[in-house]
Write a protein that holds these residues in place. Structure first.
Motif, PDB file in Angstrom:
ATOM      1  N   VAL A   1       0.836  -1.204   0.000  1.00 58.18           N
ATOM      2  CA  VAL A   1       0.000   0.000   0.000  1.00 58.18           C
ATOM      3  C   VAL A   1       0.871   1.255   0.000  1.00 58.18           C
ATOM      4  O   VAL A   1       0.629   2.199  -0.764  1.00 58.18           O
ATOM      5  N   GLU A   2       1.892   1.276   0.846  1.00 57.00           N
ATOM      6  CA  GLU A   2       2.769   2.447   0.882  1.00 57.00           C
ATOM      7  C   GLU A   2       3.544   2.586  -0.421  1.00 57.00           C
ATOM      8  O   GLU A   2       3.804   3.698  -0.889  1.00 57.00           O
ATOM      9  N   ALA A   3       3.919   1.472  -1.035  1.00 63.92           N
ATOM     10  CA  ALA A   3       4.590   1.538  -2.341  1.00 63.92           C
ATOM     11  C   ALA A   3       3.648   2.118  -3.392  1.00 63.92           C
ATOM     12  O   ALA A   3       4.064   2.933  -4.228  1.00 63.92           O
ATOM     13  N   SER A   4       2.373   1.728  -3.354  1.00 64.62           N
ATOM     14  CA  SER A   4       1.409   2.268  -4.320  1.00 64.62           C
ATOM     15  C   SER A   4       1.259   3.771  -4.148  1.00 64.62           C
ATOM     16  O   SER A   4       1.096   4.510  -5.128  1.00 64.62           O
ATOM     17  N   LEU A   5       1.334   4.252  -2.908  1.00 61.60           N
ATOM     18  CA  LEU A   5       1.242   5.686  -2.653  1.00 61.60           C
ATOM     19  C   LEU A   5       2.359   6.437  -3.377  1.00 61.60           C
ATOM     20  O   LEU A   5       2.149   7.536  -3.893  1.00 61.60           O
ATOM     21  N   GLY A   6       3.545   5.825  -3.430  1.00 59.54           N
ATOM     22  CA  GLY A   6       4.656   6.464  -4.119  1.00 59.54           C
ATOM     23  C   GLY A   6       4.342   6.748  -5.572  1.00 59.54           C
ATOM     24  O   GLY A   6       4.688   7.805  -6.107  1.00 59.54           O
ATOM     25  N   TYR A   7       3.655   5.811  -6.235  1.00 55.42           N
ATOM     26  CA  TYR A   7       3.332   6.009  -7.648  1.00 55.42           C
ATOM     27  C   TYR A   7       2.086   6.855  -7.834  1.00 55.42           C
ATOM     28  O   TYR A   7       1.883   7.430  -8.911  1.00 55.42           O
ATOM     29  N   PHE A   8       1.236   6.965  -6.798  1.00 57.14           N
ATOM     30  CA  PHE A   8       0.136   7.923  -6.857  1.00 57.14           C
ATOM     31  C   PHE A   8       0.661   9.357  -6.802  1.00 57.14           C
ATOM     32  O   PHE A   8       0.166  10.231  -7.522  1.00 57.14           O
ATOM     33  N   ILE A   9       1.638   9.623  -5.927  1.00 55.00           N
ATOM     34  CA  ILE A   9       2.123  10.999  -5.781  1.00 55.00           C
ATOM     35  C   ILE A   9       3.222  11.331  -6.784  1.00 55.00           C
ATOM     36  O   ILE A   9       3.634  12.488  -6.886  1.00 55.00           O
ATOM     37  N   ASN A  10       3.671  10.341  -7.553  1.00 59.63           N
ATOM     38  CA  ASN A  10       4.720  10.592  -8.539  1.00 59.63           C
ATOM     39  C   ASN A  10       4.391  11.725  -9.519  1.00 59.63           C
ATOM     40  O   ASN A  10       5.242  12.572  -9.794  1.00 59.63           O
ATOM     41  N   PRO A  11       3.144  11.791 -10.094  1.00 65.64           N
ATOM     42  CA  PRO A  11       2.847  12.911 -10.997  1.00 65.64           C
ATOM     43  C   PRO A  11       2.978  14.272 -10.313  1.00 65.64           C
ATOM     44  O   PRO A  11       3.412  15.249 -10.934  1.00 65.64           O
ATOM     45  N   LEU A  12       2.610  14.347  -9.036  1.00 63.71           N
ATOM     46  CA  LEU A  12       2.722  15.607  -8.309  1.00 63.71           C
ATOM     47  C   LEU A  12       4.187  15.984  -8.091  1.00 63.71           C
ATOM     48  O   LEU A  12       4.564  17.154  -8.211  1.00 63.71           O
ATOM     49  N   VAL A  13       5.007  14.986  -7.790  1.00 65.71           N
ATOM     50  CA  VAL A  13       6.444  15.236  -7.619  1.00 65.71           C
ATOM     51  C   VAL A  13       7.066  15.675  -8.945  1.00 65.71           C
ATOM     52  O   VAL A  13       7.902  16.581  -8.994  1.00 65.71           O
TER      53      VAL A  13
ATOM     54  N   PRO B   1       7.669  10.475   8.350  1.00 65.29           N
ATOM     55  CA  PRO B   1       7.280  10.611   6.942  1.00 65.29           C
ATOM     56  C   PRO B   1       7.166   9.250   6.269  1.00 65.29           C
ATOM     57  O   PRO B   1       7.852   8.299   6.665  1.00 65.29           O
ATOM     58  N   PRO B   2       6.319   9.133   5.235  1.00 67.66           N
ATOM     59  CA  PRO B   2       6.213   7.867   4.489  1.00 67.66           C
ATOM     60  C   PRO B   2       7.410   7.709   3.545  1.00 67.66           C
ATOM     61  O   PRO B   2       7.316   7.933   2.336  1.00 67.66           O
ATOM     62  N   TRP B   3       8.550   7.301   4.128  1.00 74.03           N
ATOM     63  CA  TRP B   3       9.806   7.309   3.377  1.00 74.03           C
ATOM     64  C   TRP B   3       9.778   6.425   2.144  1.00 74.03           C
ATOM     65  O   TRP B   3      10.342   6.778   1.094  1.00 74.03           O
ATOM     66  N   ILE B   4       9.159   5.266   2.248  1.00 71.45           N
ATOM     67  CA  ILE B   4       9.109   4.372   1.087  1.00 71.45           C
ATOM     68  C   ILE B   4       8.409   5.070  -0.078  1.00 71.45           C
ATOM     69  O   ILE B   4       8.908   5.072  -1.217  1.00 71.45           O
ATOM     70  N   SER B   5       7.257   5.674   0.203  1.00 73.67           N
ATOM     71  CA  SER B   5       6.505   6.366  -0.846  1.00 73.67           C
ATOM     72  C   SER B   5       7.314   7.517  -1.428  1.00 73.67           C
ATOM     73  O   SER B   5       7.363   7.702  -2.656  1.00 73.67           O
ATOM     74  N   LEU B   6       7.937   8.302  -0.565  1.00 72.37           N
ATOM     75  CA  LEU B   6       8.670   9.479  -1.033  1.00 72.37           C
ATOM     76  C   LEU B   6       9.879   9.089  -1.874  1.00 72.37           C
ATOM     77  O   LEU B   6      10.150   9.705  -2.914  1.00 72.37           O
ATOM     78  N   ILE B   7      10.623   8.083  -1.432  1.00 73.66           N
ATOM     79  CA  ILE B   7      11.805   7.663  -2.197  1.00 73.66           C
ATOM     80  C   ILE B   7      11.396   7.091  -3.549  1.00 73.66           C
ATOM     81  O   ILE B   7      12.009   7.385  -4.582  1.00 73.66           O
ATOM     82  N   LEU B   8      10.334   6.284  -3.574  1.00 71.07           N
ATOM     83  CA  LEU B   8       9.857   5.738  -4.842  1.00 71.07           C
ATOM     84  C   LEU B   8       9.393   6.856  -5.769  1.00 71.07           C
ATOM     85  O   LEU B   8       9.704   6.852  -6.976  1.00 71.07           O
ATOM     86  N   ALA B   9       8.651   7.824  -5.230  1.00 70.83           N
ATOM     87  CA  ALA B   9       8.126   8.910  -6.064  1.00 70.83           C
ATOM     88  C   ALA B   9       9.254   9.785  -6.605  1.00 70.83           C
ATOM     89  O   ALA B   9       9.294  10.101  -7.803  1.00 70.83           O
ATOM     90  N   PHE B  10      10.187  10.183  -5.730  1.00 66.37           N
ATOM     91  CA  PHE B  10      11.259  11.076  -6.169  1.00 66.37           C
ATOM     92  C   PHE B  10      12.252  10.364  -7.083  1.00 66.37           C
ATOM     93  O   PHE B  10      12.756  10.970  -8.037  1.00 66.37           O
ATOM     94  N   SER B  11      12.537   9.099  -6.817  1.00 67.81           N
ATOM     95  CA  SER B  11      13.481   8.379  -7.679  1.00 67.81           C
ATOM     96  C   SER B  11      12.886   8.185  -9.070  1.00 67.81           C
ATOM     97  O   SER B  11      13.581   8.366 -10.083  1.00 67.81           O
ATOM     98  N   PHE B  12      11.594   7.857  -9.154  1.00 65.25           N
ATOM     99  CA  PHE B  12      10.992   7.645 -10.463  1.00 65.25           C
ATOM    100  C   PHE B  12      10.807   8.965 -11.197  1.00 65.25           C
ATOM    101  O   PHE B  12      10.941   9.017 -12.436  1.00 65.25           O
ATOM    102  N   ALA B  13      10.507  10.045 -10.466  1.00 68.65           N
ATOM    103  CA  ALA B  13      10.399  11.358 -11.109  1.00 68.65           C
ATOM    104  C   ALA B  13      11.755  11.800 -11.653  1.00 68.65           C
ATOM    105  O   ALA B  13      11.844  12.360 -12.756  1.00 68.65           O
TER     106      ALA B  13
END
Length: 333
Positions: free
Chosen positions: A101-113, A151-163
């Motif tokens: 679930v937290e990993a999915s959050l990373g890809y949800f917020i990826n467009p915003l990042v 902070p939701p570190w897993i989500s943030l790292i996934l979002a920022f790394s993919f962005a």
């Protein structure tokens, strides 16, 4: 204009690509008892093998010579390979440790990042709705951080790394299969070295857990390359706005798997954070569709004006020509 059949096939390719990315959490647990690092190393090695076979089949090699003569692009590929290694490794670890679930959050917020990085790094200007979406996304992260106590570190790292990976890919301007081949070529030797090292210490599961397990580890190359090929086929057949909507399928599937299949906890603060993220994405999607519709309307209007002007010029000749007297006929000598 693309034919209806071509657009339909492109839509199916896009659904296939994002569907595979969304369902991949079902695959990584099958590779246990292999750890995340071993799975990641196999993914790098076998991905290069798969894309190498694909390039060999289509005989597409000319880009390699051009690439090796451009040190700056080679450097960007090395950075891209490093960033996507972090993204892949953390994602595999998250799935196999009950954090789907937290990993999915990373890809949800990826467009915003991605939008935020466009403002900060590329000096892009945002429309008011985009600013509002980014602000809501930031509020969602704060809600989750307060609820979790961190902070939701897993989500943030996934979002920022993919962005970051997307930003580098934009600058590289290299095809999907070619880019994956170049990146996995950078990853190949370190990954192979790691596999040989754990094998020499008796810690490798490849071969030690039977032929089925070895085949699954080898299949990581197909799992990586197949959705990319489908994505490439979709990108040339459907509008970018359609792909932008389809990208939400992957985290939506991942979220559904995390809640319904893996039975991960969804306390109130997590629901609140996700609800804010979904509201931001809904606002972002509405703004993108409205802007695209206005762009199409304006293009249609300009085309109609140009067509009318062309018709007028064809009927009357050059402006003012009809009002000029006809030249006098010359007499015979």
């Amino acid at each position: 204009m693309k034919s209806v059949n071509e657009q339909r096939s492109g839509l199916l390719y896009g659904i296939g690509a994002y569907g595979m990315w969304g369902l991949v959490p079902l695959f990584w647990p099958l590779l246990k008892p292999a750890g995340a690092m071993e799975i990641l190393a196999h993914r790098m090695v076998w991905s290069l093998a798969v894309v190498g076979i694909a390039l060999l089949a289509v005989r597409r090699w000319s880009w390699i010579g051009e690439l090796v003569r451009q040190p700056r692009r080679l450097g960007l590929i090395a950075v891209a390979a490093t960033v996507i290694t972090v993204n892949w490794g953390l994602y595999i670890w998250a799935v196999n440790n009950g954090q789907v679930v937290e990993a999915s959050l990373g890809y949800f917020i990826n467009p915003l990042v991605t939008i935020a990085m466009g403002v900060l790094l590329l000096k892009e200007r945002l429309r008011p709705a985009q600013w509002a979406a980014v602000g809501i996304g930031f509020a969602a992260v704060l809600v989750l951080a307060v609820g979790y106590g961190k902070p939701p570190w897993i989500s943030l790292i996934l979002a920022f790394s993919f962005a970051t990976y997307g930003l580098i890919k934009k600058k590289l301007n290299l095809g999907g299969v070619e880019s994956l081949a170049a990146e996995t070529a950078v990853q190949f030797l370190p990954a192979l070295g790691y596999l040989l090292w754990i094998g020499s210490h008796g810690d490798a599961t490849f071969g030690a857990q039977g032929a089925g397990h070895a085949a699954l580890l080898a299949a990581t190359g197909i799992v990586t390359a197949a959705p990319l090929v489908c994505f490439g086929a979709a990108a040339i057949r459907v509008p970018l706005s359609t792909l932008g909507l389809l990208q939400y399928l992957a985290p939506l599937f991942q979220f559904g798997l995390g809640v319904l299949y893996f039975h991960e906890a969804m306390p109130p603060e997590r629901w609140a954070g996700f609800s804010l993220v979904w509201a931001a994405l809904a606002l972002l999607t509405w703004d993108a569709l409205r802007t695209a519709r206005r762009g199409r309307s304006e293009a249609t209007r300009l085309a109609a004006v140009a067509l009318a002007a062309g018709a007028t010029a064809s009927a009357g000749g050059l402006p003012g020509a009809a009002d000029e007297p006809a030249p006098a006929a010359k007499s015979a000598p």
